[in-house]
Design a protein around this motif. Structure first.
Motif: not given
Lengths: 184, 682, 300
Positions: B191-195
């Motif tokens: 769940l790390d932010c893709s951007q």
């Protein structure tokens, strides 16, 4: 639902027999349940359509052929139309019904349906076409419990001139008899 | 001419010896085959001791020809040729008789197997007698790589190659690099932010001095061969001068066309006609969408050069760059040629966004039935709703969302039989993202099977159920229909044997990963193979997973098949390492098994009659037309010539040639006829 | 349309339910009435028999096949290239049976032996919507006399016209539009609704009325909620179930729909200015006066 599956069922040739009779290969079914999801009559059935296929897959002949489900299928063909694996489920129900009748194991609880089919075909056999009045009276005679059901509809139909006592006989009745003789 | 040939018959454990009497095969070869001076059998010829046996006997027996009767030449021809080379023999005097795939595995009984094996060995002995020494072809290497596609696969491959010190040319057809990963909200299983993890890589790529970036550009043509490709790139007219533009944003702020559906937001948000696809775009400079721009529309209507149109021109007026403005309406497509040594294809996938074949799910007519990528945009902080989950029709926050897996996947009736591999995980993720944002919301997932087989993946989806409260129902949905402002979902739960009816506020279809629409055309442009679903094919699914069917062209990411980010990055790294191995040499050695069109002394010059049937059948574009000229420069005749760098030795040209002017080295007519004639037909 | 096709004669296979003095006679009456005005010419095929309907295919595949195929062979004998079977039960059975004998040589031989005729794969069996769409759309536009007012029609297709789609090859099985096009052609409004292809319970009218009551309730509710004030059908079973069961539905669900259920052929007939009585508008259970009255304006 208490079913015990043993190697006796697993080794049986039920699926093969179904395939030989109908060309329907139940092995293709991966049990996604889309047939059940879209079945308009599922809520009335004792087993879901996908379970009937599972019975055939696993050789549970008795469960499949004595189910009420096969009779409750309305042949609307929604299941076959939407099946991702193109298994002809509705057509499978036809074969199972045929086999259940041949083996005399059709579920007695759905006798109304089997009796209706019989009365219908008797009329075709006799006249070549359906004589609705006589077909209905045969059905009602054989299923007396249904006699009062829809009691008001018959007379209304007659009043509108839509229920005739005279059967529509065709000329080639002999030829129809021959067909019934050939495919008993 | 009298060669001393050794025949080595392999048992292949019992793979061959169970169906073939190997001793008899060896014996017969010695007894009956002219030229055979030594024969033996061995349990495993490919093993170290097996190869040593070969080397020793070449020296001891003074062999100058070898037949190894073993498995397919595809498997071990290379092995035995190398071994003989070490023993001082020209490796092209080694031939393989395939007793396994073409004999022992396909015949059930020993007499037949043995008889056929004896024939096969005799044939190869005859060929070996006519073998000539061949020497590897050396080709120079252009030490630059081309990476096609600027998604995570392309970016990773380009960075790996550039960091090793080689130049990289990257071609991306969109206005920015970033690909699908830039569209994602958060990524599984962490769940790390893709951007947050993608943007730094994009910046790193843009700033890497070894990388030359072409965005808004497409591959026009690829010519040449391994080590020496000529790549034509079409730089599409951007209408903005990238050197002059500073990305100040004045132009897209004044653009009056504000209601164009944003591709980046999967049509859930709007953009202007002059636009950057998303705030973190690289380059952070706009492009004019000529289809929607008022000025270009006007120019098309009036059939005048765009620059002559007087309509709008607001972006030009506001552009602060002086004296020459950065906006240029008259820009045209430009074709650039780059010399390249190796290519990484990382062209990615396309989400199944046209669900018209799913009439039972509304076929695309319900606004609140959205796709997986659309949900990503809804959940993304940079998305059209700034990360709030709102349904598209009325902006209401859905209280009930139904997620349907396998839409367009595992559905042969809709023409797509494969599993898209990522949807189980991203759907689990979607339920979590939804629950994190809408605490009292209900997420129902219809699934057929859960396929979460990566590291920490099983734990991830179970977390969705156990901790985040998603309800999983086992069954495919049969129908979605509208009832008031709700969507009625008819599904099943096969585990209880029930029909399930849910009145949902929104439905998310876990849409399949499909090959790009133009994948087939693109593959043909590069002469690489693809499968029935138009995903590009690797040479060997296990042992050569990143090599395409054309030498020097490698595959990375989802253009080769559905995969998630970890797998894509790993594959991109693998492709990069293959490229680096190629670029590390100054010269490449190529198999000398290539075709040659004959050249003879004057006045004939060549028996080639110039019909160029060979050129038509060559799958690799290896045949060129060559003018034979007199001293005064006048053309005497035009004949075919084989480019050795491109030729893959398939032999189609030799078989097609009507004047018998083409010879395939290692498979010339004399050799092949000798083989055939040695068969005793009974 | 060329003169050639205008003259086309099409074999007419009414089937049992829509012949005179049968439960759905108004369908047959209106189909024939309409064809006399706009064509194509329909000629009843000689001595046809019942296709066996659900009762045959549900219990005896070969019997069902032979009963159906006999009619196609008769049509070929009479020299028709195309047969109209307005009842979708009939058209579906005829087409499926034709397909089955085509795919299974052994079945074909058995059937030929039973019916004592060669089976034909040349005759095309069509349903009523197909016939109208293929032959009569221009004629409807040309000969339309009355413009309906205030009619909001839910086109109801049911099962048998569309499924199995791979064999019947008619319209989009999930979102069919042919009937809606016809409704539009007669100048009425076709409402967009969600239950076009749902099942009404078909042949369970007598043997499982509870099933029929539930399914028809859902359909009527869908039509009413979509704003329809009439449902158009092209199937005697759909008609019977929807028309006759509205009282039971009211008893069971407490909602009175009172939606007239009319055959598409009746709507066409009314638009062409045919007399309501000649179309059998008086034969319905749910009063159709509202529909008839909607066609009182003569078109300019």
């Amino acid at each position: 639902m208490k079913i015990k599956i043993t190697t006796k069922e697993l080794k049986s040739d039920f699926a093969k027999e179904v395939k030989e009779r109908s060309g329907i290969d139940v092995k293709k079914c991966y049990q996604c349940g889309k047939c059940t999801a879209g079945c308009p009559v599922a809520y009335e059935m004792d087993y879901m359509p996908n379970q009937i296929i599972r019975f055939v897959q696993l050789g549970l002949r008795h469960e499949a052929l004595t189910s009420r489900t096969i009779w409750l299928c309305a042949s609307c063909i929604t299941c076959s139309t939407r099946c991702p694996k193109e298994v002809k489920i509705a057509e499978l129900m036809d074969v199972l019904r045929e086999m259940a009748l041949e083996e005399g194991v059709a579920n007695p609880k759905e006798k109304n349906i089997t009796t209706f089919h019989k009365a219908f075909l008797n009329s075709v056999k006799k006249h070549g076409r359906i004589s609705e009045f006589w077909m209905l009276s045969e059905y009602k005679r054989k299923r007396p419990k249904t006699a009062l059901q829809d009691i008001e509809i018959g007379p209304q139909l007659m009043l509108k001139g839509k229920l005739s006592l005279t059967p529509h006989d065709i000329k080639g009745k002999k030829s129809i008899k021959r067909i019934f003789e050939k495919f008993k | 001419m009298s060669k001393k040939i050794g025949v080595f018959v392999c048992h292949c454990g019992t793979n061959i010896s169970a169906t073939v009497d190997v001793e008899k095969v060896a014996e017969e070869a010695k007894k009956n085959n002219p030229g055979v001076s030594y024969t033996t059998t061995y349990k495993y010829m490919c093993s170290d001791p097996g190869q040593k046996l070969l080397r020793d006997k070449i020296k001891e027996e003074g062999l100058d020809g070898v037949v190894v009767a073993a498995c397919s030449p595809k498997m071990h021809e290379h092995t035995f040729r190398n071994a003989s080379k070490k023993a001082g023999m020209n490796p092209y005097h080694v031939e393989i008789s395939n007793l396994r795939e073409q004999c022992s595995w396909v015949h059930p009984d020993k007499p037949t197997g043995t008889e056929k094996s004896i024939d096969l060995v005799r044939m190869m002995t005859e060929k070996t007698r006519k073998d000539k020494s061949l020497n590897p072809i050396k080709v120079p290497v252009t030490k630059r790589a081309l990476v096609i596609g600027g998604g995570i696969a392309g970016i990773q491959a380009a960075l790996d190659i550039a960091d090793a010190g080689h130049e990289v040319v990257m071609v991306e057809r969109e206005a920015s690099i970033g690909g699908h990963m830039a569209q994602l909200s958060e990524t599984f299983p962490t769940l790390d932010c893709s951007q947050c993890i993608m943007t730094p890589k994009m910046v790193e790529l843009a700033q890497n001095e070894n990388i030359k970036l072409y965005t808004w550009s497409e591959i026009e043509a690829v010519d040449g061969y391994l080590g020496n490709f000529d790549v034509k790139i079409r730089k599409k007219a951007r209408s903005v001068d990238l050197d002059l533009c500073t990305g100040c944003s004045s132009c897209w702020q004044v653009c009056p066309s504000k209601k164009i559906k944003s591709e980046f937001d999967m049509k859930l948000g709007n953009r202007t006609a002059i636009y950057i696809p998303f705030p973190q775009a690289i380059p952070s400079k706009p492009v004019i969408d000529r289809e929607h721009c008022l000025l270009f529309k006007d120019a098309r209507k009036k059939n005048i050069p765009p620059n002559d149109s007087k309509v709008c021109r607001k972006c030009l007026d506001v552009c602060p760059i002086a004296p020459v403005k950065a906006i240029d309406y008259s820009q045209e497509d430009e074709i650039i040629t780059e010399k390249i040594g190796a290519i990484v294809v990382a062209t990615g996938y396309k989400e199944l966004d046209d669900t018209s074949m799913y009439g039972e799910y509304g076929g695309g007519k319900y606004q609140d039935v959205i796709t997986g990528l659309q949900f990503e945009r809804l959940a993304s902080a940079s998305g059209p709703t700034e990360g709030e989950i709102q349904r598209p029709s009325d902006g209401k926050v859905p209280e009930i969302i139904v997620f349907i897996q396998c839409v367009g996947s595992r559905d042969p009736a809709k023409g797509c039989s494969y599993c898209s591999k990522t949807c189980c995980m991203y759907t689990a993720k979607h339920t979590m993202l939804y629950k994190h944002k809408v605490h009292d919301g209900h997420a129902y997932v219809f699934y057929i099977d859960i396929r979460c087989a990566g590291k920490d993946y099983e734990e991830f989806w179970l977390r969705a159920v156990e901790e985040e409260g998603a309800t999983y129902l086992r069954g495919r949905v049969s129908r979605i229909y509208k009832k008031g402002d709700k969507l009625v979902v008819l599904g099943a739960d096969t585990l209880t044997g029930s029909v399930v009816e849910i009145e949902a506020d929104m439905v998310v279809l876990a849409s399949a990963m499909k090959a790009q629409d133009d994948a087939e055309k693109f593959a043909q442009k590069l002469s690489i193979q693809y499968n029935k679903d138009k995903f590009f094919s690797e040479i060997h699914p296990k042992l050569k997973p990143v090599e395409s069917s054309s030498a020097g062209i490698f595959l990375a990411g989802t253009c080769q098949g559905p995969k998630d980010i970890p797998e894509t990055v790993a594959q991109a790294g693998a492709a990069a390492s293959k490229v680096l191995a190629l670029l590390s040499a100054d010269e490449l050695e190529r198999e000398p098994v290539v075709a040659k069109v004959d050249r003879l002394p004057a006045p004939i010059f060549s028996t080639c009659i110039g019909c160029f049937y060979c050129k038509r059948v060559c799958p690799y574009g290896a045949i060129a037309e060559e003018d034979i000229k007199a001293r005064d420069g006048s053309v005497i005749k035009t004949v075919a010539r084989v480019n050795e760098g491109l030729c893959q030795g398939c032999g189609l040209c030799a078989a097609t040639c009507r004047s018998k002017s083409v010879e395939l080295a290692g498979f010339n007519d004399e050799q092949v006829y000798a083989e055939i004639n040695s068969v005793e037909f009974s | 349309m060329t003169e050639e096709t205008k003259k086309t004669k099409i074999g007419y296979y009414p089937g049992c339910a829509i012949t005179k003095c049968s439960t759905s006679e108004e369908y047959g009456t209106s189909v024939l009435g309409v064809s006399r005005v706009i064509g194509p010419e329909l000629v009843e095929i000689g001595d046809w028999n019942c296709c066996g309907a659900s009762s045959a295919h549900a219990t005896n595949h070969k019997l069902s096949t032979a009963l159906s195929v006999r009619n196609i062979s008769l049509a070929e004998k009479d020299g028709y290239d195309e047969v109209l079977a307005p009842c979708p039960m009939c058209s579906q059975r005829l087409i499926i049976s034709q397909n089955d004998v085509h795919e299974d040589k052994k079945l074909r031989e058995e059937v030929e032996d039973a019916i004592e005729m060669p089976v034909s794969s040349n005759v095309k069996v069509s349903n009523y919507l197909e016939i109208i769409k293929n032959y009569s759309m221009d004629e409807i536009a040309e000969k339309r006399k009355k413009k309906p007012e205030g009619l909001k029609v839910a086109s109801y297709y049911g099962c048998l016209l569309l499924r199995p789609p791979k064999i019947l090859k008619f319209d989009d099985p999930e979102n069919p539009t042919t009937m809606d096009e016809i409704v539009a052609a007669i100048g009425a409004e076709a409402v967009d609704w969600e239950f076009k292809t749902n099942c009404c319970g078909g042949g369970f009218t007598l043997s499982r009325p509870n099933v029929v009551v539930k399914l028809t309730h859902d359909i009527l509710e869908g039509a009413a909620d979509a704003g329809a004030n009439v449902i158009a059908v092209a199937c005697p079973m759909c008609h019977a179930n929807l028309d006759m069961r509205q009282k039971n539905i009211e008893k069971e669900y407490g909602r009175r729909f009172n939606i007239p259920i009319v055959y598409i052929s009746e709507l066409i007939g009314l638009a062409l200015g045919l007399k309501p009585k000649d179309l059998g508008m008086d034969k319905h259970f749910i009063d159709t006066d509202f529909v008839v009255d909607a066609f009182s304006n003569i078109e300019e």
